[in-house]
Design a protein around this motif. Structure first.
Motif, mmCIF file in Angstrom:
data_model
loop_
_atom_site.group_PDB
_atom_site.id
_atom_site.type_symbol
_atom_site.label_atom_id
_atom_site.label_comp_id
_atom_site.label_asym_id
_atom_site.label_seq_id
_atom_site.Cartn_x
_atom_site.Cartn_y
_atom_site.Cartn_z
ATOM 1 N N SER A 1 0.790 -1.242 0.000
ATOM 2 C CA SER A 1 0.000 0.000 0.000
ATOM 3 C C SER A 1 0.813 1.278 0.000
ATOM 4 O O SER A 1 0.281 2.349 0.230
ATOM 5 C CB SER A 1 -0.957 0.055 1.199
ATOM 6 O OG SER A 1 -1.799 -1.058 1.177
ATOM 7 N N ASP B 1 -4.823 -1.706 1.711
ATOM 8 C CA ASP B 1 -5.369 -1.449 3.043
ATOM 9 C C ASP B 1 -6.519 -0.454 2.966
ATOM 10 O O ASP B 1 -7.029 -0.014 3.980
ATOM 11 C CB ASP B 1 -4.285 -0.938 3.999
ATOM 12 C CG ASP B 1 -3.647 0.346 3.504
ATOM 13 O OD1 ASP B 1 -4.106 0.884 2.474
ATOM 14 O OD2 ASP B 1 -2.690 0.814 4.123
ATOM 15 N N GLY B 2 -6.913 -0.101 1.746
ATOM 16 C CA GLY B 2 -8.069 0.772 1.569
ATOM 17 C C GLY B 2 -7.820 2.219 1.925
ATOM 18 O O GLY B 2 -8.737 3.028 1.948
ATOM 19 N N MET B 3 -6.563 2.532 2.200
ATOM 20 C CA MET B 3 -6.268 3.847 2.733
ATOM 21 C C MET B 3 -6.400 4.966 1.725
ATOM 22 O O MET B 3 -6.861 6.058 2.022
ATOM 23 C CB MET B 3 -4.823 3.831 3.248
ATOM 24 C CG MET B 3 -4.481 4.959 4.117
ATOM 25 S SD MET B 3 -5.398 4.869 5.620
ATOM 26 C CE MET B 3 -4.432 3.680 6.452
#
Lengths: 443, 340
Positions: free
Chosen positions: B67, B323-325
């Protein structure tokens, strides 16, 4: 190409123009194929063959068009008449040809004489009608206007204009089967889906596939939608875009504490992480820390060999091809052979199939056995793990990160590159902060 | 032509039966099902970083699984690996052919791949012994341009091509393992399922297909779009496929119900979708369009909840980190922007 064409049309040194006779109308500014070739040969001192080729290219790219047979784009070195295309319609000035213009052209043709459209033109017309339906009124209106305006011109001009337009569209929207000279590069127009050879084979395959598809089990849409809702809800807290994240979003605060806390090996995991292991077995297995915790639990239960076997199978599935045979043998020795040190409990049918497959080992030979053990763990060990003291205590000890105080420096927002944030205001300074002191290059 | 006519009629009737079977399981509408779900409200994301360095249109980007790193491919003939947090370029790899259309990062982080009009997929080893990045393999067998590629592991990669097929390669030996043929138009994009057993491909024949990686067969076909399917992705739980098309809509097809369940469209959107990516929970779908913007859709309510405007040219690629960040967008204006 343009320079050549302009030179050719020069009144003094260009090609001598002749008049074209069309029934009673006389249309000036025509020339024969032979004229073109002779002129090119003389002007550029090239062989006749080359002149033929060059002239042919001028024709194919739309700078010159034939008068007798508009669709035949081959330069004939004889008396067949040609004319220069007006600069308005040159390929270089009017590319790419717009869908709207093409629609107007086809509409005009349609209105002028019903049924004059060719088969492929009719197809494209209806396709365009579907695609740009929202501006169709505009298209029809424009077509009518243009036809009306042209009626007010002299007949000779009208014919010339019509020929020019037709030639332009023959180049830019070639009939199916003719290779488009403009068809190259990434911006080429996508092929107006030409149907694959509709042979009987094609239909037979379609029918076979459809029969299979008909037999499949279909789940109710309510159940499916429910599934999505549940999933989104469950993961909402884990979705930083929806919910933000603790201690702080590294992209906003420039503080990498979040990543440090969630890295693969940490003494104490975060609460969200441990919670996510209870969402599904897959989630637990995909987190290396989760796997280790689960292994510890299984060791207590004396069933650790299941997880070891599963991991070994994964290694074979995704690892190097050259070591497959060796690894499969290892697995057999350790897990499957009678009396093996870490024997796994597989039903006899799967065992027989696996042993048979192992005679010619390949990447997926252990798939069935692996699946069997996977479901065993999922149904039995996994639920018990989630209820165990080991898991519960881990969950209670898990870290719930404090939200770090975001610095309120006014120009923090505009900064596009990372720089150490005003150190004092930000929570747990990690090693990374120092390391980044001289980080960013010119942006 | 009597036989052909008969076969055609039979094929049509089977298709009608399938449609009827699909309708039969439609026992609710999206509005009813999602009625109890709270509204998302306006989603506003800001550009946090801009990655500058490419000199021409960016055609593709892909996040690494950590990520933080990502790779982007541009038609200036370079593949750049960025540390997106510091905006530093970790690697700038010169390519043999500058007509690149896709790139991919291996889950392990050791390899990157790219391909385009050269019809080949080139694999580069980032962790070479002497620190240099070199071509590890050149996978050539496609007869059309390479539109998309995705790693399954360090030893296997799947590619989709303009020759209407997809191929699974063994990277070590550089040979084809399986050819997935069945599409009738150029394959434009592909995505691998979270469990690595299936993958989906979207093509210019207006359909998308679900393939079994091992068996090499097409399990399901999803028609429904009215133009080329440019972008495709899995819903995070692996049970649905989201597609974006030139007909300006995105659609969600459920694998278990075998049909389209949700369409994401708006009358104000008049240009095609070039790329899409779901957020980590699947609640939001970010889609890049030809009108230089990215629209954010609420996946469960089928409403537009946000717009990311900031590029000066078409948004060609988009990706949400593992991590979708953060979400990264790449555009024809040669910049990559990180948003969240």
């Amino acid at each position: 190409m343009q320079k050549v064409v302009v030179a050719m049309q020069d009144p003094d040194i260009g090609i001598k123009m002749r008049n074209q006779r069309l029934l009673i109308t006389v249309i000036p500014h025509a020339m024969t194929g032979q004229d073109i070739i002779t002129w090119l040969t003389q002007k550029y001192n090239i062989s006749e063959e080359e002149a033929l080729h060059l002239g042919g290219m001028l024709l194919r790219y739309g700078y010159v068009y034939p008068l007798k047979e508009p669709r035949c784009l081959i330069l004939q070195p004889d008396e067949s008449p040609y004319r220069f295309q007006t600069p308005y319609f040159w390929t270089s000035t009017r590319w790419p040809a717009s869908e709207l213009d093409y629609a107007i052209y086809l509409a005009k043709k349609n209105i002028r004489k019903q049924g004059e459209l060719m088969e492929y033109e009719r197809e494209r017309y209806s396709l365009l009608h579907k695609r740009i339906n929202h501006t169709w009124d505009f298209v029809v209106m424009q077509a009518r206007e243009q036809l009306r305006a042209s009626k007010q011109r002299r007949k000779a001009d009208r014919i010339v204009l019509a020929c020019q337009e037709q030639a332009y569209w023959l180049i830019n929207r070639p009939p199916p089967g003719v290779q488009s000279v403009l068809d190259m590069g990434l911006e080429r127009p996508s092929s107006h889906s030409v149907q694959a050879a509709l042979s009987s084979d094609f239909y037979k395959r379609e029918i076979e596939a459809s029969r299979q598809a008909l037999g499949r089990n279909r789940v109710k849409s309510s159940v499916c939608l429910e599934g999505f809702l549940k999933y989104s809800e469950q993961y909402q807290n884990h979705d930083p875009i929806m919910q933000g994240c603790l201690p702080s979003n590294p992209w906003i605060s420039d503080d990498t504490a979040y990543w440090t806390m969630n890295s693969e090996v940490v003494p104490v995991p975060t609460r969200l992480r441990v919670e996510s292991w209870s969402f599904s077995f897959v989630k637990l297995l995909s987190d290396p820390m989760g796997r280790r915790e689960f292994m510890t639990y299984l060791e207590k239960e004396f069933s650790a060999e299941n997880l070891c076997f599963w991991q070994a199978c994964e290694d074979i599935r995704h690892g190097e091809s050259s070591r497959i045979v060796e690894k499969v043998e290892d697995v057999y020795e350790n897990f499957l052979a009678p009396g093996a040190a870490r024997w796994v409990n597989i039903d006899s049918k799967t065992m027989a199939k696996t042993l048979e497959g192992m005679k010619c080992p390949h990447r997926f030979v252990l798939d069935d056995a692996q699946m069997h053990i996977y479901f065993l763990m999922k149904k039995d060990s996994y639920p018990r793990y989630l209820k165990s003291d080991l898991y519960k205590s881990l969950l209670s000890k898990a870290v719930l990160p404090q939200e770090s105080k975001k610095s309120v420096f006014p120009f923090m927002r505009r900064q596009r590159h990372s720089s150490p944030s005003p150190a004092q205001a930000v929570a747990p300074a990690t090693d990374d902060d120092d390391g980044r002191a001289g980080s960013n290059a010119a942006v | 032509m009597g036989e052909m006519e008969q076969l055609r009629k039979e094929a049509e009737s089977l298709k009608d039966q399938i449609n009827a079977a699909r309708k039969a399981v439609q026992d609710t509408t999206l509005q009813e099902a999602a009625a109890g779900v709270a509204v998302v409200g306006r989603v506003q994301m800001k550009t946090r970083k801009t990655l500058r360095g490419h000199l021409a249109k960016i055609y593709a980007m892909h996040w690494a699984t950590d990520s933080k790193l990502c790779v982007s491919a541009s038609q200036d003939g370079k593949l750049i690996v960025w540390d997106s947090v510091t905006t530093n370029k970790v690697n700038a790899i010169p390519l043999k052919s500058s007509w690149v259309m896709t790139c991919a990062y291996a889950p392990s982080g050791n390899l990157v791949a790219c391909g385009g009009l050269d019809n080949m997929c080139s694999i580069y080893n980032l962790k070479g012994k002497d620190g240099n990045v070199k071509v590890m393999r050149e996978l050539a067998a496609h007869t059309g341009y390479l539109s998309c590629c995705r790693f399954i592991s360090d030893t296997e990669i799947i590619t989709s091509s303009g020759d209407c097929t997809c191929i699974l390669w063994d990277i070590e030996t550089g040979t084809q393992k399986t050819v997935y043929a069945g599409h009738q138009g150029d394959c434009m994009s592909l995505a691998v399922s979270p469990d690595f057993n299936f993958f989906i491909s979207g093509a210019c024949d207006f359909t998308s297909k679900l393939w079994d990686i091992r068996e090499g067969t097409c399990r399901q076909t999803f028609p429904g779009h009215e133009s080329d399917v440019n972008a495709i992705g899995f819903f995070p739980n692996g049970n649905a496929v989201i597609t974006g098309s030139d007909d300006t809509t995105c659609k969600l097809f459920d694998l278990r119900a075998d049909q389209e369940l949700i369409t994401y469209q708006d009358s104000s959107v008049m240009c095609g979708v070039t790329s899409l990516a779901p957020s980590l929970s699947g609640r939001l779908i970010l889609a890049g369009y030809d009108d230089f913007n990215v629209n954010i859709w609420d996946a469960l309510k089928a409403e537009r909840v946000g717009v990311l405007a900031g590029h000066d040219n078409r948004v060609s690629c988009i990706g949400v980190s593992a991590d979708g960040m953060a979400c990264c967008t790449g555009s024809w204006d040669s910049f990559l922007k990180i948003w969240n």
